[in-house]
Design an enzyme around this catalytic site. Structure first.
Site, mmCIF file in Angstrom:
data_model
loop_
_atom_site.group_PDB
_atom_site.id
_atom_site.type_symbol
_atom_site.label_atom_id
_atom_site.label_comp_id
_atom_site.label_asym_id
_atom_site.label_seq_id
_atom_site.Cartn_x
_atom_site.Cartn_y
_atom_site.Cartn_z
ATOM 1 N N ASP A 1 0.807 -1.213 0.000
ATOM 2 C CA ASP A 1 0.000 0.000 0.000
ATOM 3 C C ASP A 1 0.840 1.263 0.000
ATOM 4 O O ASP A 1 0.322 2.348 -0.187
ATOM 5 C CB ASP A 1 -0.956 0.004 1.194
ATOM 6 C CG ASP A 1 -0.212 0.009 2.523
ATOM 7 O OD1 ASP A 1 0.976 -0.349 2.522
ATOM 8 O OD2 ASP A 1 -0.826 0.360 3.556
ATOM 9 N N LYS A 2 2.138 1.161 0.243
ATOM 10 C CA LYS A 2 2.982 2.353 0.287
ATOM 11 C C LYS A 2 4.316 2.030 -0.373
ATOM 12 O O LYS A 2 4.852 0.938 -0.225
ATOM 13 C CB LYS A 2 3.251 2.790 1.731
ATOM 14 C CG LYS A 2 2.005 3.039 2.568
ATOM 15 C CD LYS A 2 2.388 3.268 4.012
ATOM 16 C CE LYS A 2 1.160 3.376 4.896
ATOM 17 N NZ LYS A 2 1.506 3.502 6.314
#
Length: 284
Positions: A271-272
């Protein structure tokens, strides 16, 4: 024993076999103990991420003026205490910022390499590292209630939980051990009866070998080769070492069942971008 009691004993002594069996068993115990020790070191390493001391503040009625400040052990922090977090210091407990602004390195929790900006009323996590600003933090969770302690408990619980394959191994071992002992007993009885009923030519046996000794040797061979204890020890040791090493590398595994399903992974979603980088450039 036969060689010690009978000076005319001409059979084999098998001293080297006894020594090798003891060596293998002790080596297995040593490897198991060393693996468990490494796992304990990983858990202790997580605990060492926390601050050892904290600066406790006493504020005036306006909530801004500092009347006194003293350094205390982190174990003595109570909920509601006002703590001073200097630039570059470790946040001693989970809390809320009541004064100041800064950026905090939360990579040990989130994996995000970029520091997170913190302002008044923002939450901070114990064990994270303050940036360049001065913060006053009011403790909200201390001791065993902090996020870091929860992670340690999660790792310990993951090591204690049984994976499905481990439960299967324990179930098989519960039947396998009695089966091996029964098979060894049948082996002893069979060879003893063969020897006593003259179905074995004693002239083909080594000197000094009696039917009883021959049956005993075959029985011991069955027990040693089967090694029923290995079935129950291999899986829990592997799970314990894997979860401990992963925790030390920053990967938290919720249990043996999760670890067992990891081989089915086909797609991993991040997600990052910070999760994929260290945030610490180096010259090659």
């Amino acid at each position: 024993m036969l060689a010690a009691l009978n000076p005319d004993y001409m059979g084999h002594v098998y001293l080297e076999s006894s020594v090798l069996i003891l060596v293998f068993v002790c080596a297995g115990k040593y490897i198991e103990a060393k693996a468990k020790a490494r796992t304990s070191d990983a858990v202790r390493g997580l605990l060492q991420l926390g601050a050892k001391t904290a600066v406790l503040l006493k504020l005036a009625e306006d909530g801004q003026t500092v009347i006194s400040a003293r350094e205390i052990p982190a174990e003595l922090i109570q909920v509601g205490d006002i703590l001073r977090v200097m630039p570059g210091a470790t946040v001693p407990a989970d809390g809320v910022v009541i004064y100041g602004k800064s950026s905090v390195d939360e990579s040990m929790i989130t994996g995000e390499a970029m520091p997170v900006s913190k302002y008044v009323n923002d939450g901070v996590i114990g064990g994270t590292v303050n940036g360049s600003g001065l913060l006053h933090v009011q403790a909200t969770r201390v001791g065993a209630d902090t996020t870091l302690s929860s992670i340690v408990r999660l790792v310990a619980a993951a090591q204690a939980n049984k994976a499905p394959i481990q439960a299967l191994a324990d179930k098989i071992a519960s039947w396998f051990v009695p089966a091996v002992v029964t098979l060894a007993a049948l082996t002893f009885i069979t060879w003893l009866l063969l020897g006593l009923t003259n179905h074995i030519n004693t002239e083909d046996l080594p000197p000094g070998t009696t039917p009883f000794l021959l049956a005993l040797l075959h029985t011991v061979a069955v027990l040693v080769i089967a090694c029923p204890c290995a079935l129950g020890l291999a899986t829990p040791t592997a799970v314990m070492v894997a979860t401990g090493v992963a925790a030390k590398l920053g990967v938290l595994i919720k249990g043996g069942s999760t670890l067992e399903l990891a081989h089915r992974t086909r797609v991993v979603v991040f997600d990052k971008t910070g999760t994929l980088t260290t945030g610490k450039p180096a010259v090659q």
